[in-house]
Design a protein around this motif. Structure first.
Motif, PDB file in Angstrom:
ATOM      1  N   SER A 390      -9.073   1.223  -7.058  1.00 23.66           N
ATOM      2  CA  SER A 390      -7.860   2.019  -6.848  1.00 23.66           C
ATOM      3  C   SER A 390      -7.545   2.832  -8.085  1.00 23.66           C
ATOM      4  CB  SER A 390      -6.680   1.090  -6.533  1.00 23.66           C
ATOM      5  OG  SER A 390      -6.368   0.304  -7.669  1.00 23.66           O
ATOM      6  N   GLN A 419     -12.204  -3.007  -5.249  1.00 20.14           N
ATOM      7  CA  GLN A 419     -11.071  -2.920  -4.347  1.00 20.14           C
ATOM      8  C   GLN A 419     -11.323  -3.703  -3.054  1.00 20.14           C
ATOM      9  OE1 GLN A 419      -8.127   0.699  -3.798  1.00 20.14           O
ATOM     10  NE2 GLN A 419     -10.044   1.130  -2.767  1.00 20.14           N
ATOM     11  N   ASN A 468      -6.719  -2.068  -1.047  1.00 23.96           N
ATOM     12  CA  ASN A 468      -6.793  -0.632  -0.791  1.00 23.96           C
ATOM     13  C   ASN A 468      -5.404  -0.138  -0.387  1.00 23.96           C
ATOM     14  OD1 ASN A 468      -7.040   1.766   1.122  1.00 23.96           O
ATOM     15  ND2 ASN A 468      -9.107   1.664   0.283  1.00 23.96           N
TER      16      ASN A 468
END
Length: 482
Positions: A390, A419, A468
């Motif tokens: 991210s 992630q 996410n």
């Protein structure tokens, strides 16, 4: 009565040649007093100056870059004045026949205006030495001459009196610094005096075509000093005129500690210097072939580079101007985009203008010393783009790459920062967050939709920031019935 400010700048750029303009002495900065001198720059009898070819080529570069008219024949003149740091009693300069006339410098102001300032001339000359006053040496009764700088090559770049406020004068000076650095003709180091300027400022009634009496402020060697000196002088002259007083043409110095300009002497006129052609130097001829050779060696200049960044990469103008202000920074950005792909140019711009410049400021280093290579930054941006990490985690990875010099992918794998994209795993975390916060769920469903940030934060905290974000928000909206 309303007054209009009129400003013109005379900028001196020290050329970064190895030797001086008329002899073989070193032109490097520093050294012990009088270490970089010889019989020529000391002005001893019976010696003759020999013009440095590199000085001419550097002058041609900037003349071509600003669109000036290059004289096919020009010549040097002697400018006479008497001061202890001027060994010959005159300075070799150019007067009636300079090498460049005309030209224009374009720049964007901080408030987004496009400004073009015409140039009067660009000419070559030699620098003087400097005085070391005895109170700096524990000898207040004497002063000493250090002639290391005598004969160092200078360009004097003279603008037309078209600047109308101190802020624009600062922007113009910054653009000139960018230009000489792009061309590789000067390091533009203002602290060492490689770039300095004299500013001429006057006021006239709004709408008048006639210039007022001008005051020259000498030897300013920082952008801040230039702006502050002009702001003070603008205010001082306005107060004099509004009180019925008269402005006298004079030379003033900027006193930084007091924040004022102080009178130095009455302003000299050209006839005071008794200019005449230097009999020891023949006229200089610049033919078309030589000019074409220099033109072919010009780099991509900042205005052209800025337009390319906007047209090829779709960058906003502000980004392009910031990225092209320094040649090395623009080159770094180009390498990042080449490695990451043009589609990620805006992301690259954000990272370079944000975290990279922050790192340089914190560590007080140049972009050439940056521990984040263009290839590593490109890889970091690609890891964000393909969903591996991210944007928040990328900040942590960036700092660790800067500290260790390790590849971003290696850090992501070793630290387990990849992630979470598995929706079932994210759903499980979301269920736990909603179950643990029933009052917030009820409030959200009752209309307090700003609580979405609270839920996202709790879920991110539970996953160590690895969920996410897009998938997380979609699942939250679905679970919350929004």
């Amino acid at each position: 009565m309303a007054y209009e400010t009129v400003i013109g700048l005379e900028v001196h750029a020290q050329l970064n040649t190895k030797s001086k303009i008329f002899c073989g002495s070193s032109a490097s900065f520093g050294g012990n007093p009088n270490e970089h001198t010889c019989t020529v720059d000391l002005g001893l009898p019976g010696v003759l100056p020999v013009l440095n070819r590199q000085v001419i080529e550097y002058t041609l570069r900037i003349g071509l870059a600003v669109g000036a008219d290059i004289a096919p024949v020009c010549r040097f003149a002697r400018k006479h004045y008497f001061y202890p740091d001027l060994p010959k009693g005159y300075q070799i300069s150019q007067y009636e026949e300079p090498i460049c006339t005309g030209g224009c410098v374009h720049f964007a102001t901080k408030d987004g205006r496009d400004v073009s300032i015409n140039l009067t001339r660009i000419h070559m000359e030699e620098d003087a030495g400097k005085l070391i006053h005895g109170n700096e040496l524990g000898d207040p009764d004497h002063s000493y001459s250090d002639l290391n700088r005598a004969g160092v090559p200078l360009l004097e770049i003279v603008s037309e009196p078209e600047l109308r406020n101190p802020e624009d004068a600062e922007s113009y000076m910054r653009k000139l610094r960018t230009l000489v650095r792009y061309l590789g003709i000067s390091d533009g180091n203002m602290q060492e005096g490689s770039l300095r300027c004299d500013a001429n400022i006057s006021l006239r009634p709004q709408g008048s075509e006639k210039f007022g009496e001008k005051v020259e402020i000498k030897n300013m060697n920082s952008f801040r000093h230039l702006r502050r000196a002009l702001e003070y002088e603008e205010k001082r002259q306005r107060e004099v005129l509004e009180s019925g007083g008269v402005i006298h043409q004079e030379t003033r110095l900027w006193d930084e500690s007091a924040g004022v300009t102080r009178g130095m002497r009455s302003k000299e006129y050209a006839h005071d210097y008794r200019y005449f052609p230097d009999p020891d130097l023949v006229p200089l001829t610049v033919d078309a072939k030589w000019l074409d050779e220099v033109r072919a060696q010009l780099p991509e200049l900042p205005d052209a580079k800025s337009k390319r960044f906007q047209n090829e990469f779709g960058l906003p103008r502000y980004d392009a101007e910031v990225l092209t202000a320094e040649k090395e920074l623009a080159g770094y950005f180009d390498q990042v985009v080449e490695a990451a792909g043009a589609g990620l140019a805006k992301s690259a711009s954000n990272w370079v203008m944000g975290d990279v410049l922050r790192l340089l400021n914190e560590q007080k280093i140049t972009i050439n010393e940056c521990p984040i290579t263009p290839e590593r930054l490109a890889k970091l941006i690609s890891l964000i783009d393909d969903g591996t990490i991210s944007g928040k985690i990328a900040k942590t990875v960036f700092d660790q790459v800067a500290e260790s010099g390790t590849d971003p992918e290696t850090i992501v794998e070793e630290k387990g920062l990849r992630q979470i994209t598995d929706t079932s795993a994210i759903e499980s975390v979301v269920d736990d967050v909603l179950t643990s916060n029933p009052e917030e769920v009820e409030a959200y469903q009752g209309g307090k939709t700003k609580l979405m940030g609270f839920f996202v934060g709790q879920a991110m905290k539970a996953t160590g920031g690895k969920a996410n974000p897009r998938a997380l928000q979609e699942i939250l909206r679905e679970k919350l019935g929004s």
